[in-house]
Design a protein around this motif. Structure first.
Motif, PDB file in Angstrom:
ATOM      1  N   TYR A   1       0.852  -1.143  -0.010  1.00  0.00           N
ATOM      2  CA  TYR A   1      -0.205  -0.004   0.007  1.00  0.00           C
ATOM      3  C   TYR A   1       0.877   1.134   0.038  1.00  0.00           C
ATOM      4  CZ  TYR A   1      -3.345  -3.560   1.468  1.00  0.00           C
ATOM      5  OH  TYR A   1      -3.949  -4.852   1.316  1.00  0.00           O
ATOM      6  N   GLU A   2       2.069   1.193  -0.156  1.00  0.00           N
ATOM      7  CA  GLU A   2       3.135   2.505  -0.125  1.00  0.00           C
ATOM      8  C   GLU A   2       3.514   2.417  -1.694  1.00  0.00           C
ATOM      9  OE1 GLU A   2       3.230   4.220   2.362  1.00  0.00           O
ATOM     10  OE2 GLU A   2       2.764   2.841   3.883  1.00  0.00           O
ATOM     11  N   PRO A   3       3.765   3.599  -2.278  1.00  0.00           N
ATOM     12  CA  PRO A   3       3.728   4.824  -1.713  1.00  0.00           C
ATOM     13  C   PRO A   3       2.203   5.526  -1.344  1.00  0.00           C
ATOM     14  CG  PRO A   3       4.487   5.078  -3.819  1.00  0.00           C
ATOM     15  CD  PRO A   3       4.133   3.701  -3.541  1.00  0.00           C
ATOM     16  N   ASN A   4       1.860   6.084  -0.284  1.00  0.00           N
ATOM     17  CA  ASN A   4       0.560   6.592  -0.291  1.00  0.00           C
ATOM     18  C   ASN A   4       0.322   8.085   0.097  1.00  0.00           C
ATOM     19  OD1 ASN A   4       1.556   6.514   2.442  1.00  0.00           O
ATOM     20  ND2 ASN A   4      -0.083   5.262   3.335  1.00  0.00           N
ATOM     21  N   GLY A   5       1.541   8.638   0.256  1.00  0.00           N
ATOM     22  CA  GLY A   5       1.576  10.124   0.804  1.00  0.00           C
ATOM     23  C   GLY A   5       0.971  11.052  -0.125  1.00  0.00           C
ATOM     24  N   LYS A   6       1.236  10.710  -1.543  1.00  0.00           N
ATOM     25  CA  LYS A   6       0.334  11.487  -2.606  1.00  0.00           C
ATOM     26  C   LYS A   6       0.700  12.761  -2.503  1.00  0.00           C
ATOM     27  CE  LYS A   6      -4.009   9.027  -2.709  1.00  0.00           C
ATOM     28  NZ  LYS A   6      -4.066   8.133  -1.338  1.00  0.00           N
TER      29      LYS A   6
ATOM     30  N   TRP B   1       9.963  -0.427   1.779  1.00  0.00           N
ATOM     31  CA  TRP B   1      10.045   0.863   1.916  1.00  0.00           C
ATOM     32  C   TRP B   1       8.636   1.554   2.047  1.00  0.00           C
ATOM     33  CZ3 TRP B   1      12.553   1.860  -3.812  1.00  0.00           C
ATOM     34  CH2 TRP B   1      13.588   1.112  -3.790  1.00  0.00           C
ATOM     35  N   ASN B   2       8.676   3.018   2.622  1.00  0.00           N
ATOM     36  CA  ASN B   2       7.776   3.623   3.073  1.00  0.00           C
ATOM     37  C   ASN B   2       7.869   5.221   2.580  1.00  0.00           C
ATOM     38  OD1 ASN B   2       5.328   4.705   4.001  1.00  0.00           O
ATOM     39  ND2 ASN B   2       6.142   5.198   6.008  1.00  0.00           N
ATOM     40  N   ASP B   3       7.016   5.696   1.823  1.00  0.00           N
ATOM     41  CA  ASP B   3       7.259   7.331   1.469  1.00  0.00           C
ATOM     42  C   ASP B   3       6.963   7.898   2.858  1.00  0.00           C
ATOM     43  OD1 ASP B   3       4.531   6.553   1.479  1.00  0.00           O
ATOM     44  OD2 ASP B   3       4.054   8.263  -0.181  1.00  0.00           O
ATOM     45  N   LYS B   4       7.719   8.950   3.254  1.00  0.00           N
ATOM     46  CA  LYS B   4       7.686   9.430   4.498  1.00  0.00           C
ATOM     47  C   LYS B   4       7.961  10.995   4.533  1.00  0.00           C
ATOM     48  CE  LYS B   4       7.293   8.572   9.125  1.00  0.00           C
ATOM     49  NZ  LYS B   4       5.944   8.123   9.557  1.00  0.00           N
TER      50      LYS B   4
ATOM     51  N   THR C   1       2.511  14.515  -0.214  1.00  0.00           N
ATOM     52  CA  THR C   1       2.855  14.939   1.191  1.00  0.00           C
ATOM     53  C   THR C   1       3.934  14.180   2.076  1.00  0.00           C
ATOM     54  OG1 THR C   1       1.333  13.468   2.312  1.00  0.00           O
ATOM     55  CG2 THR C   1       0.412  15.464   1.579  1.00  0.00           C
ATOM     56  N   GLU C   2       4.516  13.199   1.338  1.00  0.00           N
ATOM     57  CA  GLU C   2       5.469  12.396   1.929  1.00  0.00           C
ATOM     58  C   GLU C   2       6.724  12.267   0.639  1.00  0.00           C
ATOM     59  OE1 GLU C   2       3.698   9.528   5.235  1.00  0.00           O
ATOM     60  OE2 GLU C   2       3.464   9.019   3.149  1.00  0.00           O
ATOM     61  N   LYS C   3       7.596  13.375   0.975  1.00  0.00           N
ATOM     62  CA  LYS C   3       8.363  13.413  -0.330  1.00  0.00           C
ATOM     63  C   LYS C   3       9.865  12.691   0.025  1.00  0.00           C
ATOM     64  CE  LYS C   3       6.870  17.584  -2.672  1.00  0.00           C
ATOM     65  NZ  LYS C   3       6.505  16.493  -3.632  1.00  0.00           N
TER      66      LYS C   3
HETATM   67 CA    CA Z   1       3.542   6.457   3.275  1.00  0.00          CA
END
Ligand code: CA
Ligand code: MAN
Length: 223
Positions: A189-194, A208-211, A196-198
């Protein structure tokens, strides 16, 4: 035409590329006469290097400044003394890599060496530390590199920023030079920041996770 220093750099680069992937190191035969074993001419490595005995410390030891390669006008391939110095550097560097790996100071993944200073800082500070040390943020380009970085994340039990950022297109990530990623290991389900998590962090399972970029994460660099 290549300048003399270009010859030298090319030769060193060729040597290091073939040397420094640690798994290859044990298989690299020692050049004749090193270390301490006489070669065909009966000389040991250090003697062959320069004909002088080795001073304390520096393994390039007896090379004199006025004989340094970039102060001369002969291609490395024609300079047997310099050639021997380079050939001797190879197993020497491999041994140093072995020491650092044994002490868990570095992890080798393919052509790269990964290391941490143990500090947890925001993305920009982590990148700055890596660049000041002559490297960049750890940037996994394949499974082997990802595993090496994961080894450090596990060692410290701390998530780490990776050398990626979100591009202008939300949800698309790129290397620090702006090239789109060609290997990814996103957590479900990542990246999910759309947008907002660069930045991107690595979890302890290597995924990995966008954060957000202003968290404190373990600094891991590649060299
Ligand atoms: Ca994320
Ligand atoms: C938090 C953040 C997000 C991440 C989710 C996953 O909200 O770390 O980046 O995607 O957790 O649940």
């Amino acid at each position: 035409m290549l300048s003399y220093s270009s010859y030298t750099l090319t030769a060193v680069a060729a040597l290091l590329v073939t040397c420094c992937a640690l798994p290859e190191c044990p298989g690299i035969p020692e050049p004749p006469g090193t270390p301490g074993l006489p070669g065909k001419d009966g000389l040991k490595g250090q003697e062959r290097l320069t004909g002088l005995t080795r001073p304390s410390g520096n393994f390039l030891g007896p090379l004199r400044r006025d004989r340094l390669p970039w102060s001369q006008g002969v291609p490395v391939s024609l300079d047997s003394e310099l050639h021997n110095v380079l050939v001797n550097l190879k197993p020497r560097l491999c041994r140093l890599e072995g020491v650092l790996a044994l002490n868990e100071k570095i992890k080798v993944g393919g052509e790269k060496i990964f290391a941490s200073n143990g500090k947890e800082v925001d993305f920009a500070s982590a990148l700055k530390s890596c660049e000041e040390a002559g490297g960049t943020l750890a940037t996994p380009m394949n499974e082997e590199e990802n595993k090496a970085i994961m080894g450090i994340v596990k060692q410290y039990n701390r998530y780490a920023y990776l050398g990626f950022t979100e591009s202008r297109v939300s949800g698309q990530f790129q290397y620090l030079n702006g090239v789109p990623l060609n290997y990814t290991k996103w957590h479900n389900y990542e990246p999910n920041g759309k947008g907002t998590e660069k930045c991107v962090e690595m979890y302890t399972d290597g995924s990995w996770n966008d954060k957000k970029c202003n968290m404190r994460r373990l600094t891991i660099c590649e060299f």
